[in-house]
Design a protein around this motif. Structure first.
Motif, PDB file in Angstrom:
ATOM      1  N   UNK A 161      43.150  37.638  33.191  1.00 29.12           N
ATOM      2  CA  UNK A 161      42.995  38.921  33.879  1.00 29.12           C
ATOM      3  C   UNK A 161      44.256  39.209  34.673  1.00 29.12           C
ATOM      4  N   UNK A 162      45.148  39.964  34.089  1.00 27.23           N
ATOM      5  CA  UNK A 162      46.447  40.220  34.723  1.00 27.23           C
ATOM      6  C   UNK A 162      46.327  41.039  36.010  1.00 27.23           C
ATOM      7  N   UNK A 163      45.222  41.711  36.193  1.00 26.01           N
ATOM      8  CA  UNK A 163      45.032  42.606  37.333  1.00 26.01           C
ATOM      9  C   UNK A 163      44.597  41.893  38.607  1.00 26.01           C
ATOM     10  N   UNK A 164      44.325  40.589  38.563  1.00 28.24           N
ATOM     11  CA  UNK A 164      43.771  39.912  39.744  1.00 28.24           C
ATOM     12  C   UNK A 164      44.710  39.929  40.942  1.00 28.24           C
ATOM     13  N   UNK A 165      46.003  40.052  40.715  1.00 33.14           N
ATOM     14  CA  UNK A 165      46.945  40.076  41.836  1.00 33.14           C
ATOM     15  C   UNK A 165      46.908  41.402  42.594  1.00 33.14           C
ATOM     16  N   UNK A 166      46.346  42.429  41.981  1.00 40.07           N
ATOM     17  CA  UNK A 166      46.268  43.745  42.631  1.00 40.07           C
ATOM     18  C   UNK A 166      44.969  43.942  43.397  1.00 40.07           C
ATOM     19  N   UNK A 167      44.107  42.936  43.392  1.00 35.48           N
ATOM     20  CA  UNK A 167      42.798  43.034  44.043  1.00 35.48           C
ATOM     21  C   UNK A 167      42.687  41.928  45.090  1.00 35.48           C
ATOM     22  N   UNK A 168      42.270  42.251  46.303  1.00 33.27           N
ATOM     23  CA  UNK A 168      42.095  41.202  47.320  1.00 33.27           C
ATOM     24  C   UNK A 168      41.025  40.193  46.885  1.00 33.27           C
ATOM     25  N   UNK A 169      41.189  38.960  47.302  1.00 33.56           N
ATOM     26  CA  UNK A 169      40.260  37.905  46.912  1.00 33.56           C
ATOM     27  C   UNK A 169      38.804  38.220  47.278  1.00 33.56           C
ATOM     28  N   UNK A 170      38.512  38.739  48.471  1.00 33.24           N
ATOM     29  CA  UNK A 170      37.106  39.073  48.767  1.00 33.24           C
ATOM     30  C   UNK A 170      36.533  40.120  47.808  1.00 33.24           C
ATOM     31  N   UNK A 171      37.346  41.077  47.398  1.00 40.56           N
ATOM     32  CA  UNK A 171      36.884  42.089  46.440  1.00 40.56           C
ATOM     33  C   UNK A 171      36.635  41.462  45.075  1.00 40.56           C
ATOM     34  N   UNK A 172      37.480  40.525  44.686  1.00 43.04           N
ATOM     35  CA  UNK A 172      37.290  39.821  43.420  1.00 43.04           C
ATOM     36  C   UNK A 172      35.993  39.019  43.437  1.00 43.04           C
ATOM     37  N   UNK A 173      35.737  38.333  44.541  1.00 46.36           N
ATOM     38  CA  UNK A 173      34.491  37.561  44.680  1.00 46.36           C
ATOM     39  C   UNK A 173      33.275  38.491  44.664  1.00 46.36           C
ATOM     40  N   UNK A 174      33.377  39.616  45.355  1.00 49.34           N
ATOM     41  CA  UNK A 174      32.269  40.583  45.374  1.00 49.34           C
ATOM     42  C   UNK A 174      32.032  41.158  43.985  1.00 49.34           C
ATOM     43  N   UNK A 175      33.094  41.442  43.260  1.00 45.02           N
ATOM     44  CA  UNK A 175      32.967  41.947  41.896  1.00 45.02           C
ATOM     45  C   UNK A 175      32.248  40.932  41.017  1.00 45.02           C
ATOM     46  N   UNK A 176      32.600  39.662  41.167  1.00 40.28           N
ATOM     47  CA  UNK A 176      31.928  38.608  40.415  1.00 40.28           C
ATOM     48  C   UNK A 176      30.447  38.539  40.749  1.00 40.28           C
ATOM     49  N   UNK A 177      30.127  38.649  42.026  1.00 41.12           N
ATOM     50  CA  UNK A 177      28.724  38.612  42.441  1.00 41.12           C
ATOM     51  C   UNK A 177      27.954  39.807  41.891  1.00 41.12           C
ATOM     52  N   UNK A 178      28.577  40.985  41.887  1.00 41.17           N
ATOM     53  CA  UNK A 178      27.932  42.185  41.344  1.00 41.17           C
ATOM     54  C   UNK A 178      27.680  42.016  39.847  1.00 41.17           C
ATOM     55  N   UNK A 179      28.632  41.440  39.142  1.00 41.12           N
ATOM     56  CA  UNK A 179      28.457  41.233  37.704  1.00 41.12           C
ATOM     57  C   UNK A 179      27.319  40.255  37.414  1.00 41.12           C
ATOM     58  N   UNK A 180      27.253  39.167  38.161  1.00 36.40           N
ATOM     59  CA  UNK A 180      26.167  38.198  37.962  1.00 36.40           C
ATOM     60  C   UNK A 180      24.826  38.832  38.306  1.00 36.40           C
TER      61      UNK A 180
END
Length: 120
Positions: free
Chosen positions: A35-54
């Protein structure tokens, strides 16, 4: 209609459960090759996105399976359509034109929305 729902919802839920778990648990360094875009997203937002997907994966499957609040599956499917629409925007604004998977997921989720209407 019920069989068609499960033929789409089950693999969609498996995909989101897997992808969400990766986003919720792995470091950006581990995710970067996929996922090349992970550097453009803050870590808390990435974790929240993962939680929303699950959560979306669980709600896509559990209510229709148990018969408790099946309309929640419709809400989950709509949420996954919106999630992928946002993903397409993130890819395109970052100059990444590889959106075929996202378009496939948004299409599958959209058909799942239509099929989930019949679950009521």
């Amino acid at each position: 209609m019920n069989t068609a729902y499960w033929l789409l919802a089950a693999p969609l839920a498996l995909f989101y459960a897997y992808a969400g778990t990766l986003k919720a648990t792995r470091s950006p360094d581990q995710l970067r090759p996929m996922m090349a875009w992970v550097d453009r997203v803050p870590l808390p937002a990435l974790r929240a996105l993962g939680a929303v997907e699950v959560l979306g994966a669980i709600v896509l499957v559990l209510p229709p399976l148990t018969g408790v609040a099946p309309p929640l599956a419709l809400a989950a499917a709509v949420g996954l359509v919106l999630l992928q629409a946002g993903a397409v925007a993130v890819h395109l604004t970052g100059g990444d034109r590889r959106i075929a998977l996202n378009l496939g997921l948004v299409s599958t989720a959209a058909v799942t929305v239509w099929l989930a209407v019949g679950l009521r």
